[in-house]
Design a protein around this motif. Structure first.
Motif, PDB file in Angstrom:
ATOM      1  N   GLY A  22       0.881  -1.129  -0.101  1.00  0.00           N
ATOM      2  CA  GLY A  22      -0.136   0.023  -0.230  1.00  0.00           C
ATOM      3  C   GLY A  22       0.754   1.242  -0.087  1.00  0.00           C
ATOM      4  O   GLY A  22       1.510   1.264   0.998  1.00  0.00           O
ATOM      5  N   LEU A  23       0.606   2.168  -0.966  1.00  0.00           N
ATOM      6  CA  LEU A  23       1.107   3.481  -0.963  1.00  0.00           C
ATOM      7  C   LEU A  23      -0.032   4.507  -1.161  1.00  0.00           C
ATOM      8  O   LEU A  23      -0.329   5.022  -2.165  1.00  0.00           O
ATOM      9  CB  LEU A  23       2.128   3.558  -2.295  1.00  0.00           C
ATOM     10  CG  LEU A  23       2.997   2.364  -2.443  1.00  0.00           C
ATOM     11  CD1 LEU A  23       3.597   2.356  -3.883  1.00  0.00           C
ATOM     12  CD2 LEU A  23       4.168   2.659  -1.507  1.00  0.00           C
ATOM     13  N   PRO A  24      -0.195   5.098   0.103  1.00  0.00           N
ATOM     14  CA  PRO A  24      -1.460   5.847   0.229  1.00  0.00           C
ATOM     15  C   PRO A  24      -1.228   7.234  -0.240  1.00  0.00           C
ATOM     16  O   PRO A  24      -2.129   8.065  -0.382  1.00  0.00           O
ATOM     17  CB  PRO A  24      -1.791   5.720   1.664  1.00  0.00           C
ATOM     18  CG  PRO A  24      -0.601   5.632   2.301  1.00  0.00           C
ATOM     19  CD  PRO A  24       0.461   4.497   1.415  1.00  0.00           C
ATOM     20  N   ALA A  54       6.080  -8.551 -18.165  1.00  0.00           N
ATOM     21  CA  ALA A  54       5.731  -8.002 -16.639  1.00  0.00           C
ATOM     22  C   ALA A  54       4.176  -7.785 -16.403  1.00  0.00           C
ATOM     23  O   ALA A  54       3.692  -7.203 -17.230  1.00  0.00           O
ATOM     24  CB  ALA A  54       6.491  -6.614 -16.465  1.00  0.00           C
ATOM     25  N   CYS A  55       3.966  -8.453 -15.374  1.00  0.00           N
ATOM     26  CA  CYS A  55       2.143  -8.393 -15.053  1.00  0.00           C
ATOM     27  C   CYS A  55       2.112  -7.711 -13.323  1.00  0.00           C
ATOM     28  O   CYS A  55       2.926  -8.274 -12.663  1.00  0.00           O
ATOM     29  CB  CYS A  55       1.769  -9.885 -15.221  1.00  0.00           C
ATOM     30  SG  CYS A  55       1.720 -10.175 -16.829  1.00  0.00           S
ATOM     31  N   LEU A  56       0.974  -7.349 -13.045  1.00  0.00           N
ATOM     32  CA  LEU A  56       0.798  -6.743 -11.850  1.00  0.00           C
ATOM     33  C   LEU A  56      -0.614  -6.757 -11.560  1.00  0.00           C
ATOM     34  O   LEU A  56      -1.455  -6.049 -12.500  1.00  0.00           O
ATOM     35  CB  LEU A  56       1.471  -6.068 -11.329  1.00  0.00           C
ATOM     36  CG  LEU A  56       1.274  -4.428 -11.758  1.00  0.00           C
ATOM     37  CD1 LEU A  56       1.826  -3.467 -10.810  1.00  0.00           C
ATOM     38  CD2 LEU A  56       1.767  -4.236 -13.066  1.00  0.00           C
ATOM     39  N   TRP A  57      -1.281  -6.763 -10.414  1.00  0.00           N
ATOM     40  CA  TRP A  57      -2.537  -6.276 -10.056  1.00  0.00           C
ATOM     41  C   TRP A  57      -2.372  -4.883  -9.421  1.00  0.00           C
ATOM     42  O   TRP A  57      -1.410  -4.663  -8.339  1.00  0.00           O
ATOM     43  CB  TRP A  57      -3.273  -7.280  -9.059  1.00  0.00           C
ATOM     44  CG  TRP A  57      -3.686  -8.509  -9.642  1.00  0.00           C
ATOM     45  CD1 TRP A  57      -3.209  -9.780  -9.719  1.00  0.00           C
ATOM     46  CD2 TRP A  57      -4.979  -8.667 -10.162  1.00  0.00           C
ATOM     47  NE1 TRP A  57      -3.743 -10.668 -10.385  1.00  0.00           N
ATOM     48  CE2 TRP A  57      -5.203 -10.201 -10.663  1.00  0.00           C
ATOM     49  CE3 TRP A  57      -6.166  -8.095 -10.406  1.00  0.00           C
ATOM     50  CZ2 TRP A  57      -6.212 -10.612 -11.192  1.00  0.00           C
ATOM     51  CZ3 TRP A  57      -7.112  -8.651 -10.976  1.00  0.00           C
ATOM     52  CH2 TRP A  57      -7.213  -9.951 -11.231  1.00  0.00           C
ATOM     53  N   LEU A 109       9.239   0.003  -6.908  1.00  0.00           N
ATOM     54  CA  LEU A 109       7.784  -0.227  -6.832  1.00  0.00           C
ATOM     55  C   LEU A 109       7.301   1.203  -6.071  1.00  0.00           C
ATOM     56  O   LEU A 109       7.547   1.687  -5.341  1.00  0.00           O
ATOM     57  CB  LEU A 109       7.014  -1.150  -5.912  1.00  0.00           C
ATOM     58  CG  LEU A 109       7.603  -2.600  -6.365  1.00  0.00           C
ATOM     59  CD1 LEU A 109       6.952  -3.634  -5.262  1.00  0.00           C
ATOM     60  CD2 LEU A 109       7.267  -2.951  -7.715  1.00  0.00           C
ATOM     61  N   GLY A 110       6.513   1.923  -7.157  1.00  0.00           N
ATOM     62  CA  GLY A 110       5.622   3.056  -6.820  1.00  0.00           C
ATOM     63  C   GLY A 110       6.449   4.506  -6.827  1.00  0.00           C
ATOM     64  O   GLY A 110       5.920   5.661  -6.742  1.00  0.00           O
ATOM     65  N   GLU A 166      -2.748   0.518  -4.367  1.00  0.00           N
ATOM     66  CA  GLU A 166      -2.282  -0.617  -3.950  1.00  0.00           C
ATOM     67  C   GLU A 166      -1.822  -1.712  -5.002  1.00  0.00           C
ATOM     68  O   GLU A 166      -2.233  -1.591  -6.296  1.00  0.00           O
ATOM     69  CB  GLU A 166      -3.331  -1.275  -3.116  1.00  0.00           C
ATOM     70  CG  GLU A 166      -3.931  -0.429  -1.894  1.00  0.00           C
ATOM     71  CD  GLU A 166      -4.985  -1.448  -1.280  1.00  0.00           C
ATOM     72  OE1 GLU A 166      -5.095  -1.174  -0.096  1.00  0.00           O
ATOM     73  OE2 GLU A 166      -5.831  -1.654  -1.982  1.00  0.00           O
ATOM     74  N   MET A 167      -1.141  -2.430  -4.942  1.00  0.00           N
ATOM     75  CA  MET A 167      -0.566  -3.313  -6.084  1.00  0.00           C
ATOM     76  C   MET A 167      -0.130  -4.658  -5.281  1.00  0.00           C
ATOM     77  O   MET A 167       0.205  -4.849  -4.071  1.00  0.00           O
ATOM     78  CB  MET A 167       0.824  -2.625  -6.744  1.00  0.00           C
ATOM     79  CG  MET A 167       2.035  -2.545  -5.791  1.00  0.00           C
ATOM     80  SD  MET A 167       3.366  -1.646  -6.861  1.00  0.00           S
ATOM     81  CE  MET A 167       2.765  -0.282  -7.404  1.00  0.00           C
TER      82      MET A 167
END
Length: 443
Positions: free
Chosen positions: A240-242, A264-267, A364-365, A384-385
């Motif tokens: 989480g990066l709020p 490269a895949c992600l949710w 990430l982020g 979020e990821m």
């Protein structure tokens, strides 16, 4: 006085002569009569034996008078000294008795009336013990010993000297000195009590600070243990990066090898506007934009390879979970873009024949302006990821669709999404999640 001494000497001499005569034979009934004569009168009919005198000669009248006066003065001085000592002993005994009979902190007599007075300085009593109870006991014992010694000396003086009144000036001086001594003792005890209080307060403050730090540490450990234990499997968590800042980010511990193709895949889930920011970036020495996926401002999502740009027809800023995949190959720079298992775009000439350099940093982020740093808050990802995986090949369309539909679990062979491979910094969080179940709630 001189006539009296001369008469004594003459009597002693006459007695000796009389005993010498009685030693001889005397007719019965005979008597001897002795008459005192002045010193300057010549004896007649009654000769005197010579009287031995120390020094070989009789002392003169002046010497005898000086000796008598000196003896008298010495006797008076000794009498006055003994009287002073007796009065001093009486005053000290009275003071010590009052000190010892004063009620203590618990209302009982015998320990002295020492009271705590705040605001005094630190302990300066040398080798006294630092515990005030021990100090008071030791002072009581010392004062009792002093009292006993003074009483013994007073008893000895009583046998030789009668009491006499001291002058008022001397009595007042002794009282002042005794009062000063008593105040000094009270001050020292009060200082010791005050230092004990200060030490207690400092110890309490230090203990409270230590307990606060330990509590915070235990709480953090508990959170980490709770987060780790809540993961049903190593890959079922989210980052989480709020906030849009330049200090919240995640870091992949592993790095990339040299690549000629990748998927490269992600949710991800984000509702940030304008633009979701940078879901991930890969920087190597000499090229901060080796691989970047970014949506900045009102621009569409872009894929950067070796700082070359391709715009992707993806739309994910609706606050719902979406599955995103991008593929690339160095041959002709071919690329593809997938959203929720569906191919939405394709293209070519994106850094063709350029191999992906190894040994970089994967963040990430945040978008990197240097390797591993110089983040720009305006380009930060907000949301979020989860399930960020990289393969060293272009996946088939069917594989991408099955991953997006949660019908298969295929970790990346280069970068897998596992808990021990992802670190978070600056306040970013890691929480357990089942992405597919939460995705069903968004439908």
């Amino acid at each position: 006085m001189l006539a009296l001494l001369a008469g004594l000497l003459f009597s002693l001499a006459s007695g000796a002569s009389w005993r010498g005569v009685r030693g001889q034979e005397s007719p019965p009934g005979s008597r001897f009569v002795c008459t005192s004569l002045p010193l300057d009168a010549a004896p007649s009919g009654c000769p005197l034996p010579p009287v031995p005198v120390q020094g070989g000669a009789l002392p003169s009248e002046e010497e005898l008078k000086a000796t008598v006066l000196q003896l008298r003065e010495t006797i008076l001085q000794q009498k006055e000294t003994i009287g002073n000592q007796r009065e001093t002993i009486r005053e000290l005994t009275g003071k010590l008795s009052r000190c010892e009979s004063s009620p203590g902190p618990d209302g009982k007599p015998g320990t002295g009336g020492w009271r705590k007075e705040p605001g005094k300085g630190k302990d300066t009593m040398g080798d006294l013990p630092r515990d005030p109870t021990q100090v008071i006991d030791q002072l009581s014992r010392t004062m009792q010993t002093l009292k006993d010694r003074l009483e013994n000396l007073e008893h000895q003086l009583r046998a030789n000297v009668s009491y006499a009144a001291l002058p008022n000036e001397l009595r007042e001086m002794l009282q002042r000195r005794l009062g000063d001594l008593e105040r000094q003792l009270l001050s020292k005890v009060a200082e010791l009590e005050d230092e004990k209080s200060l030490l207690h307060n400092e110890t309490s403050a230090h203990r409270q600070k230590t307990e606060t730090a330990l509590s915070a540490l235990l709480e953090r450990v508990s959170e980490l243990e709770k987060g780790s234990s809540a993961f049903k499997s190593p890959d079922e968590f989210k980052v989480g990066l709020p906030l849009r800042t330049n200090y919240l980010y995640g870091k992949i511990k592993k790095t990339l090898p040299e690549l000629y193709a990748f998927t490269a895949c992600l949710w991800l889930r984000s509702s940030a506007s304008p633009g979701i920011g940078t879901p991930f970036s890969y920087a190597v020495p000499g090229q901060a934009n080796e691989i970047v996926l970014i949506e900045w401002g009102n621009n569409p999502i872009e894929l950067l390879i070796n700082d070359k740009v391709a715009q992707l027809p993806l739309f994910v800023s609706d606050g719902k979970w979406h599955h995103i995949c991008v593929t690339w190959t160095t041959r002709d720079g071919m690329w593809e873009a997938f959203q929720d298992g569906e191919k939405l775009g394709t293209g070519e000439n994106l850094a063709p024949w350029h191999p992906i350099k190894p040994g970089g940093v994967l963040i990430l982020g945040q978008e990197q302006d240097t390797v591993g740093g110089r983040f720009d808050a305006t380009q930060a990802f907000v949301g979020e990821m989860s399930q960020f995986n990289i393969w060293d090949r272009v996946l088939k369309v069917e594989d991408i669709m099955n991953i997006a539909n949660c019908s298969t679990n295929m970790p990346g062979n280069i970068i897998p999404w596992v808990d021990n491979n992802v670190d978070v910094f600056g306040g970013a969080t890691k929480w357990p999640v089942e992405t597919c179940e939460e995705r069903l709630l968004d439908l």
